[in-house]
Each structure stands twice: as C-alpha cells, then as structure tokens.
Design an enzyme around this catalytic site. Structure first.
Site, short mmCIF file in Angstrom:
data_model
loop_
_atom_site.label_atom_id
_atom_site.label_comp_id
_atom_site.label_asym_id
_atom_site.label_seq_id
_atom_site.Cartn_x
_atom_site.Cartn_y
_atom_site.Cartn_z
N SER A 151 0.86 -1.19 0.00
CA SER A 151 0.00 0.00 0.00
C SER A 151 0.89 1.23 0.00
O SER A 151 2.01 1.20 0.54
CB SER A 151 -0.89 0.02 1.25
OG SER A 151 -1.54 1.27 1.38
N TYR A 168 -1.59 -0.85 10.34
CA TYR A 168 -1.66 -1.05 8.89
C TYR A 168 -0.43 -0.47 8.21
O TYR A 168 0.21 -1.12 7.38
CB TYR A 168 -2.93 -0.39 8.35
CG TYR A 168 -3.14 -0.60 6.87
CD1 TYR A 168 -3.70 -1.78 6.40
CD2 TYR A 168 -2.80 0.39 5.94
CE1 TYR A 168 -3.91 -1.98 5.04
CE2 TYR A 168 -3.00 0.20 4.59
CZ TYR A 168 -3.55 -0.99 4.14
OH TYR A 168 -3.75 -1.19 2.79
#
Length: 261
Positions: A151, A168
């Site tokens: 990401s 995350y």
C-alpha cells in the site's frame, strides 16, 4: 500491431495462480487479469459463499477457477493450503499475497489484539504462504512469481486528520521490505518477488475512510480520482509474466500520483 513474440511474453498459459483475498475487491481484479491471460486461478478467502460467487463469475468469463476457503490469520492455514493443492495434483506458479485488514485507532489507544490481527494477516501470512508455496512448487521447479499487495500507506506517514492506522502502515512497510529481502534471496533460483502499492480504491476495507475523507483524497490525487476495477490489472500481469522477468524487488505505486506530491 502486437507481435506474436510480445503476446507470448504476457501469456500465462499453463500457469496456476493462487490469490489470497481473491473473492472480491483488489484480489478478484487480479484474478480476472491473470485468468484472462491464460492462468488457472485459485482464490482463497474466509467466506465460502463469496468464493462460490467469485468462481462462478470467473468461470462465466472463460477462466479456469477454483476456490479454497481459508483464514490466513491462522498460522496453520498456509501449510494446509499448500498441502491440499499438492495432494490434488496441482501446483502454484504465481502467488499473490493480497489478503489484508486494518484497525482504525489512535496509536495511544491501539489494543494489542488489533495490532496482532493486522500483523497476522498483512505480514505473517505472506511470509508463511511464500515459504510454503516456494518450498513445495517454486524452488523445486526453478521458476516462480510472488506478488505482494502492499500500500502507499507503507511508503509514507498517515495524515493526522484521518483516523489512525499505525498497525496497517507498519505492516505494509514491512511487506515492502519483505519483498526486497525475499527478492534478493531467491532471484538466483528463478523466483521474482515484487509488490504493488495501491492508493485508495473503493472496497470494504476503505469504506469508512472514503466516507469521511473521500473528497479530500480525490482532491489531493493528481489524476483526480480513486482507483477503479481495472487499475491493478496491468501491474499484476507484468509482474506475473515473462514480460517482467527482469523486474525484481520493486514496488510499484498504483495511486494516480498521490504519493508523489
């Protein structure tokens, strides 16, 4: 005019791809792309119903597809997945580590159970799956493609006006360097390892963030839009095929330019 030689570089005929989190969203998009270019696809996810729908849709489009229900947060599942494929006489040439999760929280309030859940799915599962699939299929055969879905959040900090995602961000940063380290280790053994770093795409994972901050994210993206149902396909196909044979240990941001400004 596209030549036969160029077409053959992108062809995945005779290859099998395993895509985690492949029943919907980004994983399903990648399954479509690899299947369209000839790969048999095996999709995994937790919910059998969603897997059945995904396989039915892929099959309708002429793609050879099957599913394995699995929860990759369980450290025993990667070995079971590999053993099941092997026992059924199959193999895996292309592994796409796509399954992911997040946990929204201020860092000072982040519970350890949230941290552990994110790390288990986003970082530990790609390690265990890569280990299992490579040992059983890729290393003995001297050929393999591993594609990790990272990401852009693993490449930079997180805007403080948005809900915190420390686990995350940390996990996806780990995926990026995991990609580089594994690529260096296995390159001479015929395996390439690369990562795609998506920006914001509409999905179940991003629903809350896009509801709260979607307009801001679009305004700060040079292309002026979010990712769509086709935007990861080209990158996945390149990394999976012989067209990308000399690309190794790289991270490709697919984010409309958001990470460059």
């Amino acid at each position: 005019m596209v030549t036969t030689q160029l077409k053959s570089l992108f062809s995945l005929e005779g290859k099998t791809a395993l895509i985690t989190g492949g029943s919907r969203g980004l994983g399903f998009q990648i399954a479509e792309a690899l299947g369209e270019y000839g790969a048999k696809v095996i999709v995994t996810a937790r919910k059998q119903g969603e897997l059945d729908e995904a396989v039915a849709t892929l099959t309708e489009r002429g793609i050879d597809a099957e599913a394995i229900a699995a929860d990759v947060s369980d450290v025993s599942e990667p070995e079971r997945i590999g053993a099941q494929i092997e026992a059924e006489g199959g193999r895996v040439d292309i592994l796409v580590n796509n399954a992911g999760t997040s946990w929204g929280s201020k860092t000072e309030e982040m519970p350890i159970k949230g941290w552990d859940k994110v790390m288990a799915i986003n970082l530990t599962a790609p390690f265990l799956l890569s280990q299992q699939i490579a040992k059983r299929f890729m290393l003995p055969g001297g050929w393999g493609r591993i594609i990790n879905v990272a990401s852009v959040e693993g490449m930079m900090g997180h805007h403080p006006d948005m809900i915190g995602t420390i686990a995350y961000n940390a996990s996806k940063g780990g995926v990026i360097n995991f990609t580089r380290a594994l690529a260096a280790e296995w390159a001479a053994r015929g395996i390439t390892v690369n990562a795609i770093a998506p920006g914001y795409f509409p999905s179940k994972l991003t629903d809350y963030t896009l509801d709260k901050h979607g307009d801001h994210l679009i305004r700060t993206t040079p292309s002026g839009r979010l990712g769509n149902d086709d935007d990861l396909k080209g990158a996945a196909l390149l990394f999976a095929s012989d067209a990308g044979a000399h690309i190794n240990g790289q991270v490709l941001a697919v984010d409309g330019g958001a990470s460059i400004i």
